[in-house]
Motif scaffolding. Structure first.
Motif, PDB file in Angstrom:
ATOM      1  N   HIS A   1     -25.015 -59.227  54.940  1.00 27.73           N
ATOM      2  CA  HIS A   1     -24.053 -59.698  56.149  1.00 27.73           C
ATOM      3  C   HIS A   1     -24.789 -59.295  57.295  1.00 27.73           C
ATOM      4  CE1 HIS A   1     -20.324 -60.627  53.831  1.00 27.73           C
ATOM      5  NE2 HIS A   1     -20.531 -59.672  53.089  1.00 27.73           N
ATOM      6  N   LEU A   2     -25.651 -58.318  57.335  1.00 26.00           N
ATOM      7  CA  LEU A   2     -26.265 -58.164  58.803  1.00 26.00           C
ATOM      8  C   LEU A   2     -27.213 -59.324  59.284  1.00 26.00           C
ATOM      9  CD1 LEU A   2     -26.710 -55.834  61.039  1.00 26.00           C
ATOM     10  CD2 LEU A   2     -28.733 -55.118  59.779  1.00 26.00           C
ATOM     11  N   ASN A   3     -27.885 -59.739  58.081  1.00 22.87           N
ATOM     12  CA  ASN A   3     -28.847 -60.729  58.344  1.00 22.87           C
ATOM     13  C   ASN A   3     -28.054 -61.977  58.874  1.00 22.87           C
ATOM     14  OD1 ASN A   3     -31.368 -62.322  57.798  1.00 22.87           O
ATOM     15  ND2 ASN A   3     -30.243 -63.380  56.617  1.00 22.87           N
ATOM     16  N   LYS A   4     -26.798 -62.257  58.205  1.00 23.80           N
ATOM     17  CA  LYS A   4     -26.005 -63.633  58.706  1.00 23.80           C
ATOM     18  C   LYS A   4     -25.119 -63.213  59.957  1.00 23.80           C
ATOM     19  CE  LYS A   4     -23.050 -64.940  55.678  1.00 23.80           C
ATOM     20  NZ  LYS A   4     -21.786 -64.921  54.838  1.00 23.80           N
ATOM     21  N   ALA A   5     -25.053 -61.965  60.296  1.00 22.04           N
ATOM     22  CA  ALA A   5     -24.582 -61.874  61.661  1.00 22.04           C
ATOM     23  C   ALA A   5     -25.288 -61.851  62.762  1.00 22.04           C
ATOM     24  CB  ALA A   5     -23.950 -60.567  61.554  1.00 22.04           C
ATOM     25  N   LEU A   6     -26.687 -61.928  62.603  1.00 26.95           N
ATOM     26  CA  LEU A   6     -27.405 -61.521  63.848  1.00 26.95           C
ATOM     27  C   LEU A   6     -28.606 -62.944  64.057  1.00 26.95           C
ATOM     28  CD1 LEU A   6     -28.742 -58.077  63.681  1.00 26.95           C
ATOM     29  CD2 LEU A   6     -26.930 -58.954  64.887  1.00 26.95           C
ATOM     30  N   ASN A   7     -28.718 -63.371  65.161  1.00 22.90           N
ATOM     31  CA  ASN A   7     -29.689 -64.548  65.431  1.00 22.90           C
ATOM     32  C   ASN A   7     -31.126 -63.903  65.496  1.00 22.90           C
ATOM     33  OD1 ASN A   7     -28.030 -66.723  65.373  1.00 22.90           O
ATOM     34  ND2 ASN A   7     -27.224 -66.085  67.259  1.00 22.90           N
ATOM     35  N   ARG A   8     -31.305 -62.725  65.962  1.00 27.61           N
ATOM     36  CA  ARG A   8     -32.594 -62.084  66.112  1.00 27.61           C
ATOM     37  C   ARG A   8     -32.728 -60.711  66.416  1.00 27.61           C
ATOM     38  NH1 ARG A   8     -30.318 -63.576  71.059  1.00 27.61           N
ATOM     39  NH2 ARG A   8     -30.308 -62.104  72.609  1.00 27.61           N
ATOM     40  N   HIS A   9     -33.706 -59.872  66.275  1.00 31.00           N
ATOM     41  CA  HIS A   9     -34.078 -58.533  66.181  1.00 31.00           C
ATOM     42  C   HIS A   9     -33.359 -58.042  64.865  1.00 31.00           C
ATOM     43  CE1 HIS A   9     -35.245 -58.885  70.350  1.00 31.00           C
ATOM     44  NE2 HIS A   9     -34.020 -59.018  70.788  1.00 31.00           N
ATOM     45  N   ARG A  10     -33.364 -58.779  63.676  1.00 31.30           N
ATOM     46  CA  ARG A  10     -32.761 -58.306  62.717  1.00 31.30           C
ATOM     47  C   ARG A  10     -33.901 -57.010  62.285  1.00 31.30           C
ATOM     48  NH1 ARG A  10     -32.679 -64.042  61.970  1.00 31.30           N
ATOM     49  NH2 ARG A  10     -30.615 -64.807  61.787  1.00 31.30           N
ATOM     50  N   PHE A  11     -34.964 -57.143  62.060  1.00 27.07           N
ATOM     51  CA  PHE A  11     -35.936 -56.216  61.559  1.00 27.07           C
ATOM     52  C   PHE A  11     -35.749 -54.974  62.040  1.00 27.07           C
ATOM     53  CE2 PHE A  11     -39.768 -53.678  61.304  1.00 27.07           C
ATOM     54  CZ  PHE A  11     -39.979 -53.753  59.977  1.00 27.07           C
ATOM     55  N   LEU A  12     -35.698 -54.841  63.676  1.00 30.54           N
ATOM     56  CA  LEU A  12     -35.628 -53.649  64.459  1.00 30.54           C
ATOM     57  C   LEU A  12     -34.205 -52.970  64.122  1.00 30.54           C
ATOM     58  CD1 LEU A  12     -37.090 -54.564  67.777  1.00 30.54           C
ATOM     59  CD2 LEU A  12     -37.939 -53.209  65.886  1.00 30.54           C
ATOM     60  N   ILE A  13     -33.127 -53.634  64.138  1.00 29.23           N
ATOM     61  CA  ILE A  13     -31.755 -53.245  63.807  1.00 29.23           C
ATOM     62  C   ILE A  13     -31.712 -52.831  62.398  1.00 29.23           C
ATOM     63  CG2 ILE A  13     -29.105 -53.875  63.847  1.00 29.23           C
ATOM     64  CD1 ILE A  13     -29.797 -55.877  66.025  1.00 29.23           C
ATOM     65  N   PHE A  14     -32.306 -53.535  61.456  1.00 24.36           N
ATOM     66  CA  PHE A  14     -32.406 -52.801  60.169  1.00 24.36           C
ATOM     67  C   PHE A  14     -33.034 -51.562  59.981  1.00 24.36           C
ATOM     68  CE2 PHE A  14     -35.388 -52.439  56.507  1.00 24.36           C
ATOM     69  CZ  PHE A  14     -34.341 -52.234  55.405  1.00 24.36           C
ATOM     70  N   ILE A  15     -34.241 -51.104  60.867  1.00 22.24           N
ATOM     71  CA  ILE A  15     -34.890 -50.093  61.076  1.00 22.24           C
ATOM     72  C   ILE A  15     -33.900 -49.042  61.230  1.00 22.24           C
ATOM     73  CG2 ILE A  15     -36.619 -48.738  61.693  1.00 22.24           C
ATOM     74  CD1 ILE A  15     -37.673 -50.713  59.307  1.00 22.24           C
ATOM     75  N   ALA A  16     -33.121 -49.408  62.496  1.00 23.52           N
ATOM     76  CA  ALA A  16     -32.297 -48.370  63.179  1.00 23.52           C
ATOM     77  C   ALA A  16     -31.226 -47.886  62.106  1.00 23.52           C
ATOM     78  CB  ALA A  16     -31.510 -48.834  64.353  1.00 23.52           C
ATOM     79  N   PHE A  17     -30.633 -48.937  61.238  1.00 26.59           N
ATOM     80  CA  PHE A  17     -29.610 -48.546  60.374  1.00 26.59           C
ATOM     81  C   PHE A  17     -30.033 -47.648  59.264  1.00 26.59           C
ATOM     82  CE2 PHE A  17     -27.017 -52.252  62.060  1.00 26.59           C
ATOM     83  CZ  PHE A  17     -25.642 -51.460  62.293  1.00 26.59           C
ATOM     84  N   ILE A  18     -31.322 -47.861  58.985  1.00 28.13           N
ATOM     85  CA  ILE A  18     -31.778 -47.007  57.772  1.00 28.13           C
ATOM     86  C   ILE A  18     -32.135 -45.659  58.390  1.00 28.13           C
ATOM     87  CG2 ILE A  18     -33.909 -46.796  56.142  1.00 28.13           C
ATOM     88  CD1 ILE A  18     -31.962 -48.930  55.337  1.00 28.13           C
ATOM     89  N   PHE A  19     -32.615 -45.742  59.539  1.00 29.11           N
ATOM     90  CA  PHE A  19     -32.714 -44.379  60.196  1.00 29.11           C
ATOM     91  C   PHE A  19     -31.392 -43.377  60.354  1.00 29.11           C
ATOM     92  CE2 PHE A  19     -32.954 -41.638  63.950  1.00 29.11           C
ATOM     93  CZ  PHE A  19     -33.998 -40.757  63.690  1.00 29.11           C
ATOM     94  N   LEU A  20     -30.292 -44.132  60.803  1.00 26.18           N
ATOM     95  CA  LEU A  20     -29.142 -43.481  60.827  1.00 26.18           C
ATOM     96  C   LEU A  20     -28.508 -43.134  59.486  1.00 26.18           C
ATOM     97  CD1 LEU A  20     -27.295 -45.576  63.544  1.00 26.18           C
ATOM     98  CD2 LEU A  20     -27.960 -43.225  63.584  1.00 26.18           C
ATOM     99  N   LEU A  21     -28.828 -44.032  58.556  1.00 22.22           N
ATOM    100  CA  LEU A  21     -28.532 -43.634  57.111  1.00 22.22           C
ATOM    101  C   LEU A  21     -29.110 -42.426  56.500  1.00 22.22           C
ATOM    102  CD1 LEU A  21     -26.495 -44.512  54.641  1.00 22.22           C
ATOM    103  CD2 LEU A  21     -28.305 -46.080  54.189  1.00 22.22           C
TER     104      LEU A  21
END
Length: 229
Positions: free
Chosen positions: A79-99
């Motif tokens: 769903h995160l991939n579907k929601a974003l047009n760009r910066h997917r990888f950076l936001i994914f890293i941020a979410f994993i860091f928070l998790l």
């Protein structure tokens, strides 16, 4: 005539973003380990009578909550991939860091603001070790126990260490009661208490055990238990 290209917004699908954020928040909540060492999702399923492992009698095999958490993470990433047009990888890293870090931050903040006594103590059972010598039904040795007190007052606790009953070891049925330990306010201390007690085991053994003990801390009014691996 020049053609003005439309802006490419960061968020492509708000509904998918909401679902991804909701699942990530749920995963963070499920990962909180308090007041013991088991994550909240394990405590919840166990309270409902749902086994945590494929071989529940020995707590081995496939870990159902781990599989469930991984499945939820994959759904969140889709769903995160579907929601974003760009910066997917950076936001994914941020979410994993928070998790990985947010559950610990939340527990620490809660302990600093709202708890006292044994509930303000931080302990990692993986860092607890004991050397022992079992001979002629006498068990002696010493332990290394790092403890952190998040409260504004000193905390005195009595530790009791025990190996899991299904652990193949001469000490698996022994409860090692240690002297009381006092932790200063807002401090991290490493204690090395010694023990000498009569054992019910007729075996003879000596060595060092690291990170396998179930540990109970009692402050005289309340107690908490952390499970070793």
């Amino acid at each position: 005539m020049s053609v003005i290209k439309p802006d490419n917004p960061l968020i492509h699908n708000k509904r998918s973003l909401s679902l991804a954020l909701g699942i990530f928040a749920l995963l963070i909540l499920f990962s909180i380990k308090y007041p013991g060492s088991d994550p909240l999702i394990d405590v919840l399923l166990y309270s409902l009578g749902i086994p945590l492992y494929t071989r529940p009698e020995s707590s081995t095999g496939l870990h159902f909550t781990g599989i469930l958490s991984f499945a939820l993470l994959i759904v969140a990433l889709i769903h995160l991939n579907k929601a974003l047009n760009r910066h997917r990888f950076l936001i994914f890293i941020a979410f994993i860091f928070l998790l990985s870090n947010a559950p610990g931050w939340m527990v620490t903040g809660y302990q600093r603001l709202f708890t006292s006594g044994v509930y303000a103590v931080e302990l990692d059972p993986r860092q607890v070790s004991c050397s022992y010598d079992l001979k002629q039904q006498q068990l002696s040795g010493s332990c290394s126990i790092p403890l952190k007190n998040h409260s504004r007052a000193a905390v005195t606790v009595r530790p009791v260490l025990q190996l899991p009953l299904n652990y193949d070891h001469p000490l698996s049925r022994e409860a090692i009661t240690l002297p009381k330990l006092t932790i200063a306010p807002h401090s991290m201390s490493s204690f090395n208490p010694e023990f000498n007690l009569t054992s019910s085991s007729t075996a003879e053994a000596q060595g060092n055990n690291f990170g396998s003990f179930n540990i109970t801390l009692d402050d005289g009014e309340d107690s908490r238990t952390w499970s070793g691996r």
